[in-house]
Design a protein around this motif. Structure first.
Motif, PDB file in Angstrom:
ATOM      1  N   SER A  65      28.939  31.716  46.578  1.00 42.50           N
ATOM      2  CA  SER A  65      28.746  32.941  47.361  1.00 42.50           C
ATOM      3  C   SER A  65      27.837  33.895  46.601  1.00 42.50           C
ATOM      4  CB  SER A  65      30.100  33.614  47.627  1.00 42.50           C
ATOM      5  OG  SER A  65      29.923  34.923  48.132  1.00 42.50           O
ATOM      6  N   GLU A  66      26.645  34.124  47.129  1.00 43.25           N
ATOM      7  CA  GLU A  66      25.715  35.036  46.453  1.00 43.25           C
ATOM      8  C   GLU A  66      26.269  36.455  46.324  1.00 43.25           C
ATOM      9  OE1 GLU A  66      21.089  36.563  46.911  1.00 43.25           O
ATOM     10  OE2 GLU A  66      21.706  34.646  47.792  1.00 43.25           O
ATOM     11  N   PRO A  67      26.910  37.031  47.373  1.00 48.11           N
ATOM     12  CA  PRO A  67      27.477  38.379  47.223  1.00 48.11           C
ATOM     13  C   PRO A  67      28.571  38.439  46.148  1.00 48.11           C
ATOM     14  CG  PRO A  67      27.251  37.826  49.540  1.00 48.11           C
ATOM     15  CD  PRO A  67      26.994  36.576  48.775  1.00 48.11           C
ATOM     16  N   MET A  68      29.457  37.432  46.140  1.00 50.92           N
ATOM     17  CA  MET A  68      30.501  37.419  45.111  1.00 50.92           C
ATOM     18  C   MET A  68      29.889  37.285  43.732  1.00 50.92           C
ATOM     19  SD  MET A  68      33.849  35.253  46.237  1.00 50.92           S
ATOM     20  CE  MET A  68      34.649  35.475  47.825  1.00 50.92           C
ATOM     21  N   VAL A  72      30.443  40.004  40.732  1.00 49.70           N
ATOM     22  CA  VAL A  72      31.073  39.632  39.458  1.00 49.70           C
ATOM     23  C   VAL A  72      30.115  39.901  38.302  1.00 49.70           C
ATOM     24  CG1 VAL A  72      31.932  37.679  38.091  1.00 49.70           C
ATOM     25  CG2 VAL A  72      32.650  37.948  40.467  1.00 49.70           C
ATOM     26  N   ALA A  73      28.833  39.590  38.488  1.00 53.69           N
ATOM     27  CA  ALA A  73      27.840  39.833  37.430  1.00 53.69           C
ATOM     28  C   ALA A  73      27.722  41.316  37.108  1.00 53.69           C
ATOM     29  CB  ALA A  73      26.482  39.274  37.852  1.00 53.69           C
ATOM     30  N   ARG A 112      35.052  34.378  31.560  1.00 54.46           N
ATOM     31  CA  ARG A 112      35.364  35.679  32.172  1.00 54.46           C
ATOM     32  C   ARG A 112      36.308  35.501  33.366  1.00 54.46           C
ATOM     33  NH1 ARG A 112      30.083  37.106  30.156  1.00 54.46           N
ATOM     34  NH2 ARG A 112      30.288  39.043  28.945  1.00 54.46           N
ATOM     35  N   VAL A 113      36.054  34.488  34.172  1.00 52.64           N
ATOM     36  CA  VAL A 113      36.928  34.230  35.322  1.00 52.64           C
ATOM     37  C   VAL A 113      38.331  33.874  34.848  1.00 52.64           C
ATOM     38  CG1 VAL A 113      37.360  32.613  37.220  1.00 52.64           C
ATOM     39  CG2 VAL A 113      35.085  33.579  36.899  1.00 52.64           C
ATOM     40  N   ILE A 130      39.334  38.551  41.300  1.00 51.72           N
ATOM     41  CA  ILE A 130      38.889  39.438  40.224  1.00 51.72           C
ATOM     42  C   ILE A 130      38.947  40.876  40.720  1.00 51.72           C
ATOM     43  CG2 ILE A 130      37.017  40.063  38.661  1.00 51.72           C
ATOM     44  CD1 ILE A 130      38.025  37.292  38.087  1.00 51.72           C
ATOM     45  N   TRP A 131      39.839  41.667  40.132  1.00 50.73           N
ATOM     46  CA  TRP A 131      39.930  43.107  40.371  1.00 50.73           C
ATOM     47  C   TRP A 131      39.504  43.756  39.046  1.00 50.73           C
ATOM     48  CZ3 TRP A 131      43.086  39.516  42.541  1.00 50.73           C
ATOM     49  CH2 TRP A 131      43.416  39.634  43.907  1.00 50.73           C
ATOM     50  N   PRO A 132      38.238  44.155  38.891  1.00 52.42           N
ATOM     51  CA  PRO A 132      37.715  44.545  37.573  1.00 52.42           C
ATOM     52  C   PRO A 132      38.451  45.682  36.875  1.00 52.42           C
ATOM     53  CG  PRO A 132      35.923  44.191  39.108  1.00 52.42           C
ATOM     54  CD  PRO A 132      37.178  44.160  39.912  1.00 52.42           C
TER      55      PRO A 132
END
Length: 230
Positions: A65-68, A72-73, A112-113, A130-132
């Motif tokens: 998923s490009e948006p995800m 995340v990045a 990181r994940v 992922i809830w940063p």
């Protein structure tokens, strides 16, 4: 503090605290008070029995998923290097070829994940995401907050104070979200924490209960100590 997915976090800051970034109260918080409400920047549904491979499922969901992937990045996620077995290296190699990713950068993304994912279960939906901001709140075996799902907003996680938290105090919760975990002794608690999260707990309770010989150990020695129980 990133505003992506953030619903409520006016009473905490992410600051350098004891050598790492940590969620810290910037005002006095009462028991029951909402501290943070947040939507995930990435989420993957899982089925019962997939908990052990959940980081891999979430990683591939992010890669597909490009948006995800962009969210995340952009997130300021902590990096904890996890031991990689030969089969893990093979999986990373496969995903790198499938999604045309640099192997070293893909390994960092996996770390990181694995370090930041949180289990979600509510209203028939189960998965990991992922809830940063929430991931910046440390675990404690004597927590002052608890995590729960919003009953009105799907995938929104809420962090609530369970007792008075003073301004400047770190906000912590039990990563297992299980009261039975807190009833365990130091050794069993830390065995589970090291197995699932790759760290030895240094909360005030664990510091007080730490057995002789468990201080100042390297990561390799910690693993041996916890395995042998002595």
């Amino acid at each position: 503090m990133s505003a992506v997915g953030l619903l409520h976090a006016l009473k905490v800051d992410v600051v350098d605290w004891r050598g790492e970034k940590q969620l810290v109260a910037n005002v006095d918080l009462r028991a029951g008070e909402l501290i943070v409400g947040e939507r995930p920047v990435a989420f993957a549904e899982t089925r019962p029995g997939e908990e052990a491979v959940a980081p891999w499922i979430l990683l591939e969901t992010i890669l597909s998923s490009e948006p995800m992937g962009a969210a995340v990045a952009a997130a300021d996620l902590k990096l904890t290097k996890w031991p990689l077995a030969p089969e893990d290296e093979a999986t990373l190699d496969h995903l790198g070829r499938k999604y045309k990713r640099n192997p070293k950068k893909l390994a960092q993304l996996y770390h990181r994940v694995a370090a930041n994912n949180i289990h979600y279960r509510h209203a028939g939906v189960m998965g990991f995401g992922i809830w940063p901001v929430l991931s910046r709140s440390n675990h404690s075996c004597d927590p002052n907050a608890r995590l729960c799902a919003s009953s009105q907003q799907p995938l929104v996680e809420l962090l609530l104070a369970t007792r008075l938290i003073g301004a400047g105090d770190a906000v912590s919760w039990n990563y297992f979200s299980d009261a039975a975990f807190l009833e365990l002794g130091w050794l069993e608690r830390n065995r589970r924490l090291y197995r699932d999260f790759q760290f030895l707990c240094r909360c005030s309770r664990c510091e007080a209960e730490r057995p002789e010989g468990a201080g100042g150990l390297s990561n390799a020695d910690i693993a041996v100590f916890l395995k042998e129980g002595k």
